[in-house]
Design an enzyme around this catalytic site. Structure first.
Site, short mmCIF file in Angstrom:
data_model
loop_
_atom_site.label_atom_id
_atom_site.label_comp_id
_atom_site.label_asym_id
_atom_site.label_seq_id
_atom_site.Cartn_x
_atom_site.Cartn_y
_atom_site.Cartn_z
N SER A 8 103.52 33.70 33.97
CA SER A 8 104.53 33.37 35.33
C SER A 8 105.74 32.02 34.77
CB SER A 8 103.60 32.91 36.56
OG SER A 8 104.19 32.54 37.38
N TYR A 33 96.44 27.98 38.77
CA TYR A 33 97.23 29.33 38.47
C TYR A 33 97.55 28.92 37.07
CZ TYR A 33 100.06 32.79 39.24
OH TYR A 33 101.05 33.91 39.17
P1 NAP Z 1 100.38 41.44 44.53
O1 NAP Z 1 101.57 41.72 44.67
O2 NAP Z 1 99.73 40.37 45.31
O3 NAP Z 1 99.52 42.42 43.66
C1 NAP Z 1 98.44 42.28 43.46
C2 NAP Z 1 97.94 43.66 42.54
O4 NAP Z 1 96.79 43.04 41.72
C3 NAP Z 1 97.31 44.38 43.25
O5 NAP Z 1 97.87 45.78 43.31
C4 NAP Z 1 95.65 44.24 43.71
O6 NAP Z 1 95.27 45.28 43.75
C5 NAP Z 1 95.78 43.45 41.70
N1 NAP Z 1 94.43 42.99 42.13
C6 NAP Z 1 94.14 41.78 42.73
N2 NAP Z 1 93.16 41.80 41.81
C7 NAP Z 1 92.28 42.14 41.47
C8 NAP Z 1 91.24 42.84 39.97
N3 NAP Z 1 90.45 41.89 40.48
N4 NAP Z 1 91.24 43.90 39.93
C9 NAP Z 1 92.08 45.40 40.43
N5 NAP Z 1 93.54 44.46 41.02
C10 NAP Z 1 93.66 43.45 40.90
O7 NAP Z 1 100.94 40.42 42.69
P2 NAP Z 1 102.02 40.78 42.59
O8 NAP Z 1 103.68 39.45 42.75
O9 NAP Z 1 102.46 41.60 42.23
O10 NAP Z 1 101.44 40.12 41.11
C11 NAP Z 1 101.60 40.58 39.52
C12 NAP Z 1 101.53 40.28 38.25
O11 NAP Z 1 102.46 39.16 38.09
C13 NAP Z 1 100.33 38.79 38.64
O12 NAP Z 1 99.30 38.95 37.34
C14 NAP Z 1 101.48 37.41 39.73
O13 NAP Z 1 99.86 37.09 38.51
C15 NAP Z 1 102.19 37.62 38.28
N6 NAP Z 1 103.12 37.22 38.51
C16 NAP Z 1 103.77 37.18 39.64
C17 NAP Z 1 104.85 36.61 40.90
C18 NAP Z 1 105.72 36.98 41.50
O14 NAP Z 1 106.50 35.47 42.31
N7 NAP Z 1 105.25 37.28 42.78
C19 NAP Z 1 105.61 35.43 39.43
C20 NAP Z 1 105.09 35.09 38.30
C21 NAP Z 1 104.25 35.93 37.74
P3 NAP Z 1 94.06 45.45 45.54
O15 NAP Z 1 95.10 45.27 46.16
O16 NAP Z 1 93.78 46.50 44.97
O17 NAP Z 1 93.64 44.41 44.94
#
Ligand code: NAP
Length: 247
Positions: free
Chosen positions: A142, A155
């Site tokens: 991130s 985080y």
């Molecule tokens: P999100 O919308 O909250 O989606 C998270 C996903 O991860 C969901 O599909 C969830 O599935 C799954 N998940 C959570 N815990 C899990 C587990 N123990 N095993 C398997 N799946 C699991 O998050 P996002 O924003 O798309 O983030 C995706 C990645 O990008 C993450 O690694 C995050 O740290 C990174 N990131 C995001 C941002 C941002 O601004 N959004 C910025 C930088 C980095 P379930 O609902 O089935 O649990």
């Protein structure tokens, strides 16, 4: 979006929602057979698989908590049985709760490290034994790691660990022709970023990059597709900060 016969196989963790769902859609469009992993959102994962399948792609939903090594082993087994041996692993599953370090509970610390770090460790270890040579691994860091904002200590520490895994694992796979890189998104409009923030806070983040908007899941899906595709073959052990220029 027809999946070609003998298509390459991709696992996308956390693909039921957010960035992971966009990555699964993009990889399916690029001709991969896709395993859509999820932990609890089965309805969303099934709906995505139905959508991909209706469009002519090959996809399966695979329930696995990435923090559980047995689940991860089963996820690889199911993917192999239903789609074939894995060529691409996208370690997208992750969680974020912003809390000052001094107020962080043991449970939140454990949950964040278990999913973001142990989850990535579990899939990487399994990938080493099971992936096809010539494959691609894309981890998720991130851009918050470069911003050092209050509330992000735990985080960011998990994402620092993921970056370390990326650099070292790329070297440990010497001779396999497998690249290991990470993408480090800036703020992306998903529930992970949006939940719990006021409209004012969201707008403050949206104005931070010189491109003056929040990123969208597709902005990151295209970066992952590049790293997973043939044009990125000489990029290895790198962290790609895709954030509109925030840092
Ligand atoms: P999100 O919308 O909250 O989606 C998270 C996903 O991860 C969901 O599909 C969830 O599935 C799954 N998940 C959570 N815990 C899990 C587990 N123990 N095993 C398997 N799946 C699991 O998050 P996002 O924003 O798309 O983030 C995706 C990645 O990008 C993450 O690694 C995050 O740290 C990174 N990131 C995001 C941002 C941002 O601004 N959004 C910025 C930088 C980095 P379930 O609902 O089935 O649990």
């Amino acid at each position: 979006m027809n999946t070609p016969k003998n298509a390459q196989v991709a696992i996308v963790t956390g693909a039921s929602r957010g960035i992971g769902a966009a990555v699964a859609q993009r990889l399916a469009k690029d001709g991969f057979a896709v395993a859509v992993n999820y932990a609890s959102s089965s309805a969303e994962a099934d709906a995505l698989v139905a959508q991909l399948t209706a469009a002519g792609a090959k996809a399966v939903a695979v329930k696995a908590d990435v923090s559980n090594a047995d689940d991860v082993r089963r996820m690889f087994e199911t993917t192999e049985q239903q789609l074939g041996k894995v060529d691409v692993l996208v370690n997208n599953a992750g969680v974020l709760k912003t809390v000052p370090l001094a107020d962080t509970s043991d449970a939140l610390y454990d949950q964040t490290f278990d999913i973001n770090v142990r989850g990535t460790f579990n899939t990487l270890r399994e990938a080493a034994a099971r992936m096809n040579d010539g494959g691609r691994i894309v981890n998720f860091s991130s851009t918050t790691l470069a911003l050092n904002m209050p509330g992000y200590a735990i985080y960011n520490a998990t994402k620092a660990a993921v970056e370390s895994f990326t650099h070292v694992f790329a070297k440990e796979l010497r001779g396999r022709n497998i690249t290991v890189n990470a993408v480090a998104p800036g703020p992306i409009a998903t529930s992970l970023f949006l939940d719990g923030k006021t409209e004012e806070q969201i707008q403050t983040f949206a104005k931070m990059p010189p491109l003056q908007r929040l990123g969208q899941p597709d902005d990151i899906a295209s970066v992952v597709a590049f790293l997973a595709g043939p044009d990125a073959g000489w990029i290895n052990g790198q962290i790609l900060r895709a954030n509109g220029g925030i840092a």
